[in-house]
Motif scaffolding. Structure first.
Motif, PDB file in Angstrom:
ATOM      1  N   ASP A   1       5.665 104.631  70.062  1.00 38.14           N
ATOM      2  CA  ASP A   1       6.110 105.942  69.591  1.00 38.14           C
ATOM      3  C   ASP A   1       4.948 106.719  68.987  1.00 38.14           C
ATOM      4  OD1 ASP A   1       8.813 105.451  70.247  1.00 38.14           O
ATOM      5  OD2 ASP A   1       9.094 104.350  68.380  1.00 38.14           O
ATOM      6  N   SER A   2       5.189 107.977  68.703  1.00 46.41           N
ATOM      7  CA  SER A   2       4.180 108.789  68.033  1.00 46.41           C
ATOM      8  C   SER A   2       4.057 108.350  66.571  1.00 46.41           C
ATOM      9  CB  SER A   2       4.582 110.269  68.079  1.00 46.41           C
ATOM     10  OG  SER A   2       5.749 110.492  67.302  1.00 46.41           O
ATOM     11  N   ALA A   3       2.919 108.646  65.980  1.00 49.31           N
ATOM     12  CA  ALA A   3       2.712 108.319  64.567  1.00 49.31           C
ATOM     13  C   ALA A   3       3.710 109.074  63.699  1.00 49.31           C
ATOM     14  CB  ALA A   3       1.284 108.661  64.152  1.00 49.31           C
ATOM     15  N   ARG A   4       3.995 110.312  64.090  1.00 50.60           N
ATOM     16  CA  ARG A   4       4.957 111.109  63.331  1.00 50.60           C
ATOM     17  C   ARG A   4       6.329 110.448  63.322  1.00 50.60           C
ATOM     18  NH1 ARG A   4       8.827 114.693  65.001  1.00 50.60           N
ATOM     19  NH2 ARG A   4       9.575 116.177  63.424  1.00 50.60           N
ATOM     20  N   LYS A   5       6.811 110.011  64.483  1.00 52.02           N
ATOM     21  CA  LYS A   5       8.120 109.370  64.557  1.00 52.02           C
ATOM     22  C   LYS A   5       8.127 108.071  63.762  1.00 52.02           C
ATOM     23  CE  LYS A   5      11.810 107.921  67.664  1.00 52.02           C
ATOM     24  NZ  LYS A   5      12.156 106.748  66.852  1.00 52.02           N
ATOM     25  N   CYS A   6       7.057 107.299  63.850  1.00 53.41           N
ATOM     26  CA  CYS A   6       6.974 106.048  63.096  1.00 53.41           C
ATOM     27  C   CYS A   6       7.056 106.309  61.604  1.00 53.41           C
ATOM     28  CB  CYS A   6       5.679 105.304  63.427  1.00 53.41           C
ATOM     29  SG  CYS A   6       5.645 104.584  65.089  1.00 53.41           S
ATOM     30  N   LEU A   7       6.366 107.352  61.147  1.00 52.70           N
ATOM     31  CA  LEU A   7       6.364 107.668  59.726  1.00 52.70           C
ATOM     32  C   LEU A   7       7.721 108.190  59.276  1.00 52.70           C
ATOM     33  CD1 LEU A   7       4.430 107.525  57.343  1.00 52.70           C
ATOM     34  CD2 LEU A   7       3.776 109.898  57.803  1.00 52.70           C
TER      35      LEU A   7
ATOM     36  N   ILE B   1      -1.115 103.894  59.792  1.00 52.67           N
ATOM     37  CA  ILE B   1      -0.245 104.858  60.470  1.00 52.67           C
ATOM     38  C   ILE B   1      -0.844 106.263  60.377  1.00 52.67           C
ATOM     39  CG2 ILE B   1       2.024 105.977  60.414  1.00 52.67           C
ATOM     40  CD1 ILE B   1       3.157 103.259  59.458  1.00 52.67           C
ATOM     41  N   LEU B   2      -1.323 106.629  59.199  1.00 52.16           N
ATOM     42  CA  LEU B   2      -1.950 107.946  59.042  1.00 52.16           C
ATOM     43  C   LEU B   2      -3.200 108.068  59.909  1.00 52.16           C
ATOM     44  CD1 LEU B   2      -1.641 108.353  55.157  1.00 52.16           C
ATOM     45  CD2 LEU B   2      -0.347 109.609  56.897  1.00 52.16           C
ATOM     46  N   GLY B   3      -4.016 107.020  59.898  1.00 49.26           N
ATOM     47  CA  GLY B   3      -5.255 107.041  60.681  1.00 49.26           C
ATOM     48  C   GLY B   3      -4.982 107.148  62.170  1.00 49.26           C
ATOM     49  N   TYR B   4      -3.945 106.464  62.648  1.00 51.72           N
ATOM     50  CA  TYR B   4      -3.580 106.543  64.056  1.00 51.72           C
ATOM     51  C   TYR B   4      -3.133 107.960  64.408  1.00 51.72           C
ATOM     52  CZ  TYR B   4      -1.380 105.336  68.517  1.00 51.72           C
ATOM     53  OH  TYR B   4      -1.039 105.275  69.850  1.00 51.72           O
ATOM     54  N   GLY B   5      -2.361 108.569  63.511  1.00 49.50           N
ATOM     55  CA  GLY B   5      -1.904 109.935  63.753  1.00 49.50           C
ATOM     56  C   GLY B   5      -3.048 110.926  63.808  1.00 49.50           C
ATOM     57  N   ILE B   6      -4.062 110.723  62.962  1.00 49.08           N
ATOM     58  CA  ILE B   6      -5.240 111.597  62.973  1.00 49.08           C
ATOM     59  C   ILE B   6      -6.036 111.389  64.262  1.00 49.08           C
ATOM     60  CG2 ILE B   6      -7.459 112.061  61.839  1.00 49.08           C
ATOM     61  CD1 ILE B   6      -6.072 111.293  59.178  1.00 49.08           C
ATOM     62  N   LYS B   7      -6.192 110.128  64.653  1.00 46.91           N
ATOM     63  CA  LYS B   7      -6.928 109.808  65.877  1.00 46.91           C
ATOM     64  C   LYS B   7      -6.263 110.404  67.112  1.00 46.91           C
ATOM     65  CE  LYS B   7      -8.630 105.841  68.528  1.00 46.91           C
ATOM     66  NZ  LYS B   7      -8.682 104.344  68.607  1.00 46.91           N
ATOM     67  N   GLN B   8      -4.929 110.372  67.129  1.00 48.89           N
ATOM     68  CA  GLN B   8      -4.180 110.910  68.265  1.00 48.89           C
ATOM     69  C   GLN B   8      -3.982 112.421  68.182  1.00 48.89           C
ATOM     70  OE1 GLN B   8      -4.577 107.748  69.934  1.00 48.89           O
ATOM     71  NE2 GLN B   8      -2.935 108.817  71.011  1.00 48.89           N
TER      72      GLN B   8
ATOM     73  N   GLU C   1      -2.220 114.067  66.117  1.00 49.68           N
ATOM     74  CA  GLU C   1      -0.882 114.460  65.660  1.00 49.68           C
ATOM     75  C   GLU C   1      -0.956 114.986  64.232  1.00 49.68           C
ATOM     76  OE1 GLU C   1       2.509 111.796  66.379  1.00 49.68           O
ATOM     77  OE2 GLU C   1       1.030 110.416  67.223  1.00 49.68           O
ATOM     78  N   PHE C   2      -1.785 114.324  63.409  1.00 49.24           N
ATOM     79  CA  PHE C   2      -1.907 114.680  62.004  1.00 49.24           C
ATOM     80  C   PHE C   2      -3.227 115.402  61.737  1.00 49.24           C
ATOM     81  CE2 PHE C   2       0.720 110.658  60.841  1.00 49.24           C
ATOM     82  CZ  PHE C   2       1.885 111.310  61.213  1.00 49.24           C
ATOM     83  N   LYS C   3      -3.219 116.255  60.744  1.00 47.41           N
ATOM     84  CA  LYS C   3      -4.427 116.939  60.310  1.00 47.41           C
ATOM     85  C   LYS C   3      -5.378 115.934  59.659  1.00 47.41           C
ATOM     86  CE  LYS C   3      -1.446 120.789  58.890  1.00 47.41           C
ATOM     87  NZ  LYS C   3      -0.944 121.537  57.708  1.00 47.41           N
ATOM     88  N   PRO C   4      -6.682 116.158  59.761  1.00 44.79           N
ATOM     89  CA  PRO C   4      -7.613 115.337  58.984  1.00 44.79           C
ATOM     90  C   PRO C   4      -7.251 115.451  57.503  1.00 44.79           C
ATOM     91  CG  PRO C   4      -8.786 116.651  60.593  1.00 44.79           C
ATOM     92  CD  PRO C   4      -7.375 117.160  60.594  1.00 44.79           C
TER      93      PRO C   4
ATOM     94  N   ILE D   1       6.391 115.939  55.407  1.00 43.01           N
ATOM     95  CA  ILE D   1       5.500 115.322  56.400  1.00 43.01           C
ATOM     96  C   ILE D   1       5.154 116.325  57.492  1.00 43.01           C
ATOM     97  CG2 ILE D   1       5.395 113.592  58.257  1.00 43.01           C
ATOM     98  CD1 ILE D   1       6.996 111.738  56.374  1.00 43.01           C
ATOM     99  N   ASN D   2       6.161 117.025  58.008  1.00 43.41           N
ATOM    100  CA  ASN D   2       5.923 118.002  59.073  1.00 43.41           C
ATOM    101  C   ASN D   2       4.972 119.106  58.623  1.00 43.41           C
ATOM    102  OD1 ASN D   2       7.638 116.632  60.823  1.00 43.41           O
ATOM    103  ND2 ASN D   2       9.419 117.887  60.308  1.00 43.41           N
ATOM    104  N   GLU D   3       5.201 119.628  57.420  1.00 37.23           N
ATOM    105  CA  GLU D   3       4.419 120.770  56.943  1.00 37.23           C
ATOM    106  C   GLU D   3       3.037 120.370  56.433  1.00 37.23           C
ATOM    107  OE1 GLU D   3       6.966 122.408  53.982  1.00 37.23           O
ATOM    108  OE2 GLU D   3       8.547 122.926  55.419  1.00 37.23           O
ATOM    109  N   THR D   4       2.926 119.185  55.849  1.00 40.37           N
ATOM    110  CA  THR D   4       1.667 118.760  55.235  1.00 40.37           C
ATOM    111  C   THR D   4       0.732 118.083  56.223  1.00 40.37           C
ATOM    112  OG1 THR D   4       2.803 118.439  53.119  1.00 40.37           O
ATOM    113  CG2 THR D   4       0.652 117.379  53.368  1.00 40.37           C
ATOM    114  N   LEU D   5       1.293 117.276  57.124  1.00 40.18           N
ATOM    115  CA  LEU D   5       0.462 116.430  57.972  1.00 40.18           C
ATOM    116  C   LEU D   5       0.327 116.902  59.414  1.00 40.18           C
ATOM    117  CD1 LEU D   5       1.537 112.817  56.907  1.00 40.18           C
ATOM    118  CD2 LEU D   5      -0.619 113.964  56.415  1.00 40.18           C
TER     119      LEU D   5
END
Length: 222
Positions: free
Chosen positions: A80-86, A136-143, A145-148, A197-201
């Motif tokens: 799954d995506s990092a966002r969904k996992c979180l 989980i955060l690091g994976y989302g940044i790498k993919q 999905e998440f902001k640095p 999570i949606n708005e911040t990350l």
């Protein structure tokens, strides 16, 4: 040696969690726990080695279950995506604590006190918590999905939001007019963290925040 079933052992643990939570660890005797659980006094020494051992059991069993939720979310990163996992992690952690309200409050309160037991817990359990959340955060940044971001700071903010209502339930009750044991809390508070999570990350700013209709629906697993 006297043997009892696992059900009786859990009755003792539940009684201790309730009394420790309401009367404090120092204000609760082994006799109080035995009377609350409806068991022979000797069973507490047999199974837990006394009151201190019972506290250690409550804290370690709660944290092991909590870490299993984080581990499950971490293992799903490849699927799954990092966002969904979180987001799933947030729901499951809230549900886990709500179902174990007395133990959750007890554990969070005890962790705030500097003791040898707490130092051991920091080393064995909370370092693993940090690992899973940062992964989980690091994976989302790498993919992408998440902001640095500063992963350590986000981790501290997230865990504070997850645990605060259970550590300070009277604050939630007096200020927001509902109890953390209510279904309403599970629905509303989970949605608030999802929106954060949606708005911040999340890099995708087109993600729709959790709607009011979704807030009225029970969280997954309830």
């Amino acid at each position: 040696m006297q043997k009892v079933s696992s059900i009786t052992k859990e009755k003792v643990a539940e009684a201790a969690a309730y009394l420790f939570n309401n009367n404090g660890y120092s204000g609760t005797s082994v006799r109080d726990i035995a009377e609350k659980a409806g068991v022979n006094l000797s069973l507490i020494s047999y199974y837990f080695g006394g009151k201190k051992g019972l506290l250690e059991y409550l804290m370690s069993s709660f944290l092991e279950g909590y870490l299993s939720v984080l581990e499950d979310a971490h293992q799903k990163l490849e699927e799954d995506s990092a966002r969904k996992c979180l987001l799933d992690l947030v729901e499951e952690v809230i549900i886990y604590q709500q179902k174990r309200y007395h133990i959750a409050r007890l554990v969070h309160r005890e962790i705030s006190i500097d003791t040898t037991l707490v130092r051991e817990i920091m080393t064995t359990y909370l370092m693993k918590e940090k690992f899973y959340l940062i992964e989980i955060l690091g994976y989302g940044i790498k993919q992408k999905e998440f902001k640095p971001c500063t992963k350590t700071m986000i981790t501290m903010q997230l865990r504070s939001m997850l645990f605060m209502p259970f550590l300070y339930p009277q604050y939630v009750r007096e200020i927001y007019q509902f109890s953390v044991t209510d279904q309403y809390f599970l629905t509303m508070y989970g949605a608030v963290i999802h929106d954060w999570i949606n708005e911040t990350l999340c890099l995708d700013q087109n993600i729709t925040p959790v709607s009011s209709d979704e807030r009225k629906a029970p969280l997954t697993g309830i």
